[in-house]
Design a protein around this motif. Structure first.
Motif, PDB file in Angstrom:
ATOM      1  N   THR A 286     -28.288 -73.277  76.029  1.00 37.30           N
ATOM      2  CA  THR A 286     -27.764 -71.981  76.468  1.00 37.30           C
ATOM      3  C   THR A 286     -28.859 -70.939  76.345  1.00 37.30           C
ATOM      4  OG1 THR A 286     -25.540 -72.557  75.681  1.00 37.30           O
ATOM      5  CG2 THR A 286     -25.995 -70.224  76.085  1.00 37.30           C
ATOM      6  N   ASP A 287     -29.190 -70.286  77.451  1.00 33.04           N
ATOM      7  CA  ASP A 287     -30.215 -69.246  77.453  1.00 33.04           C
ATOM      8  C   ASP A 287     -29.655 -67.991  76.773  1.00 33.04           C
ATOM      9  OD1 ASP A 287     -32.325 -67.555  77.906  1.00 33.04           O
ATOM     10  OD2 ASP A 287     -32.274 -67.702  80.092  1.00 33.04           O
ATOM     11  N   LEU A 288     -30.382 -67.493  75.782  1.00 33.02           N
ATOM     12  CA  LEU A 288     -29.950 -66.324  75.021  1.00 33.02           C
ATOM     13  C   LEU A 288     -30.879 -65.122  75.210  1.00 33.02           C
ATOM     14  CD1 LEU A 288     -29.051 -68.060  71.632  1.00 33.02           C
ATOM     15  CD2 LEU A 288     -27.470 -67.393  73.454  1.00 33.02           C
ATOM     16  N   LEU A 289     -31.819 -65.224  76.136  1.00 32.71           N
ATOM     17  CA  LEU A 289     -32.825 -64.173  76.258  1.00 32.71           C
ATOM     18  C   LEU A 289     -32.195 -62.812  76.535  1.00 32.71           C
ATOM     19  CD1 LEU A 289     -35.887 -63.952  76.044  1.00 32.71           C
ATOM     20  CD2 LEU A 289     -36.021 -64.277  78.516  1.00 32.71           C
ATOM     21  N   ASN A 290     -31.122 -62.789  77.315  1.00 31.24           N
ATOM     22  CA  ASN A 290     -30.478 -61.505  77.634  1.00 31.24           C
ATOM     23  C   ASN A 290     -29.740 -60.896  76.444  1.00 31.24           C
ATOM     24  OD1 ASN A 290     -31.375 -61.517  80.274  1.00 31.24           O
ATOM     25  ND2 ASN A 290     -29.548 -62.523  81.071  1.00 31.24           N
ATOM     26  N   SER A 291     -29.541 -61.686  75.381  1.00 30.88           N
ATOM     27  CA  SER A 291     -28.865 -61.154  74.192  1.00 30.88           C
ATOM     28  C   SER A 291     -29.818 -60.415  73.263  1.00 30.88           C
ATOM     29  CB  SER A 291     -28.185 -62.289  73.419  1.00 30.88           C
ATOM     30  OG  SER A 291     -29.151 -63.137  72.809  1.00 30.88           O
ATOM     31  N   VAL A 292     -31.116 -60.549  73.480  1.00 31.68           N
ATOM     32  CA  VAL A 292     -32.113 -59.919  72.603  1.00 31.68           C
ATOM     33  C   VAL A 292     -32.194 -58.427  72.908  1.00 31.68           C
ATOM     34  CG1 VAL A 292     -34.531 -59.873  71.933  1.00 31.68           C
ATOM     35  CG2 VAL A 292     -33.429 -62.056  72.439  1.00 31.68           C
ATOM     36  N   LYS A 293     -32.107 -57.615  71.862  1.00 31.57           N
ATOM     37  CA  LYS A 293     -32.203 -56.161  72.038  1.00 31.57           C
ATOM     38  C   LYS A 293     -33.154 -55.580  71.006  1.00 31.57           C
ATOM     39  CE  LYS A 293     -27.922 -55.619  69.373  1.00 31.57           C
ATOM     40  NZ  LYS A 293     -26.511 -55.166  69.420  1.00 31.57           N
ATOM     41  N   PRO A 294     -33.809 -54.460  71.342  1.00 30.05           N
ATOM     42  CA  PRO A 294     -34.747 -53.836  70.396  1.00 30.05           C
ATOM     43  C   PRO A 294     -34.038 -53.366  69.135  1.00 30.05           C
ATOM     44  CG  PRO A 294     -35.055 -52.979  72.609  1.00 30.05           C
ATOM     45  CD  PRO A 294     -33.774 -53.757  72.633  1.00 30.05           C
ATOM     46  N   ALA A 295     -34.758 -53.409  68.026  1.00 29.77           N
ATOM     47  CA  ALA A 295     -34.242 -52.945  66.740  1.00 29.77           C
ATOM     48  C   ALA A 295     -35.417 -52.470  65.906  1.00 29.77           C
ATOM     49  CB  ALA A 295     -33.489 -54.067  66.030  1.00 29.77           C
ATOM     50  N   LYS A 296     -35.116 -51.957  64.748  1.00 30.14           N
ATOM     51  CA  LYS A 296     -36.139 -51.584  63.773  1.00 30.14           C
ATOM     52  C   LYS A 296     -35.968 -52.470  62.545  1.00 30.14           C
ATOM     53  CE  LYS A 296     -37.917 -47.983  65.971  1.00 30.14           C
ATOM     54  NZ  LYS A 296     -39.339 -47.935  66.403  1.00 30.14           N
ATOM     55  N   TRP A 297     -37.064 -52.682  61.821  1.00 28.12           N
ATOM     56  CA  TRP A 297     -37.004 -53.417  60.569  1.00 28.12           C
ATOM     57  C   TRP A 297     -37.881 -52.722  59.544  1.00 28.12           C
ATOM     58  CZ3 TRP A 297     -33.548 -56.927  59.240  1.00 28.12           C
ATOM     59  CH2 TRP A 297     -33.715 -57.591  58.023  1.00 28.12           C
ATOM     60  N   THR A 298     -37.330 -52.526  58.341  1.00 28.08           N
ATOM     61  CA  THR A 298     -38.028 -51.790  57.299  1.00 28.08           C
ATOM     62  C   THR A 298     -38.470 -52.720  56.178  1.00 28.08           C
ATOM     63  OG1 THR A 298     -36.788 -49.758  57.772  1.00 28.08           O
ATOM     64  CG2 THR A 298     -37.840 -49.920  55.612  1.00 28.08           C
ATOM     65  N   SER A 299     -39.742 -52.618  55.846  1.00 28.45           N
ATOM     66  CA  SER A 299     -40.308 -53.355  54.720  1.00 28.45           C
ATOM     67  C   SER A 299     -40.857 -52.360  53.717  1.00 28.45           C
ATOM     68  CB  SER A 299     -41.423 -54.278  55.204  1.00 28.45           C
ATOM     69  OG  SER A 299     -42.553 -53.521  55.605  1.00 28.45           O
TER      70      SER A 299
END
Length: 266
Positions: A73-86
């Protein structure tokens, strides 16, 4: 001496280990072994999980898909930008929401876009696998998908006891990669799914810097085993084992990454 010898062997086979280290493409959800399906969120930062290190901005992934009982199942369209804090910064990342339907293994494969590491003057591309199981019914966990760079597990990656071992085979397009160099990191700062960042406090205190990113080599058949001393998620990155060795005129380290989870013994 041994390292020089093994790297020479790999170079002769057309496989080059990257000089860059400790970069890990995460494919994180808190539990890889679930009682039931439903919607899960996968966090996808490119970072240094053992030390809550720098979050690196990467272009959108080249591919992202899920395999269950042989169906892709192709999931590429489910990827969305986000932020990540370290502990180092808040950087650009990605995330995806996926629904799990039915029992079995869900193999997630994420091919990040090549990332330019300026300090090394090379590109890094990691092809990452994480396997989520529903209901303890094994189906696809040990399949070889013929990826350009891949770690095929010989141990269920979601059913390991703390103090147990994980064994895998480093392969490239189905062929074993002898003497592959493998980096290992513990997710030492618990990811917070609500705030999109690592916890401020570490779970363990490494006895020395050498334990932040550990290194081992596969054998002549591409097989390796690692003892897992602590419950939690662990990442394994086989460096420079992929078929592609150049990108935009520069060296490319095409790495294979897999994530596993060890469970406490109560």
């Amino acid at each position: 001496m041994f390292k020089q010898f093994t790297l020479s062997l790999m170079a002769g086979a057309g496989v080059y280990a990257s000089a860059a280290s400790a970069h890990f493409q995460m494919l994180y959800t808190p539990e890889l072994l679930r009682d039931s399906g439903g919607q899960i969120t996968l966090k996808l930062p490119f970072t240094h999980p053992s030390e809550s290190g720098h979050v690196m901005a990467v272009d959108p992934p080249q591919a992202f898909y899920m395999v269950k009982k042989g169906k892709t199942t192709d999931l590429l369209n489910s990827v969305k930008p986000a932020k990540w804090t370290s502990a180092s910064n808040t950087g650009d990342a990605y995330e995806a929401d996926v629904r799990l339907r039915g029992l079995g293994d869900y193999v997630f494969i994420y091919e990040m876009a090549p990332y330019y590491e300026a300090s090394e003057d090379i590109y890094i591309q990691q092809i990452t696998k994480s396997i989520v199981n529903v209901g303890s019914l094994p189906t696809d966990w040990n399949q070889d998908f013929g990826l350009k760079a891949e770690i095929v597990p010989l141990t269920k990656p979601y059913a390991i006891y703390e103090g147990g071992t994980f064994t895998g085979v480093v392969r490239s397009e189905g062929e074993p990669v002898p003497f592959a160099e493998i980096e290992v990191e513990y997710v030492n700062y618990e990811p917070d799914m609500a705030t999109n960042g690592f916890a401020q406090e570490a779970k363990i205190e490494p006895p020395a810097d050498a334990f932040i990113t550990m290194t081992l080599f596969a054998d002549a058949n591409g097989t390796f085993t690692f003892g897992i001393p602590k419950a939690g998620q662990w990442g394994f990155a086989a460096l420079g084992v992929g078929t592609d060795t150049e990108y935009q005129g520069k060296e490319l380290s095409q790495d294979a990454v897999i994530w596993v989870q060890a469970h406490p013994v109560n």
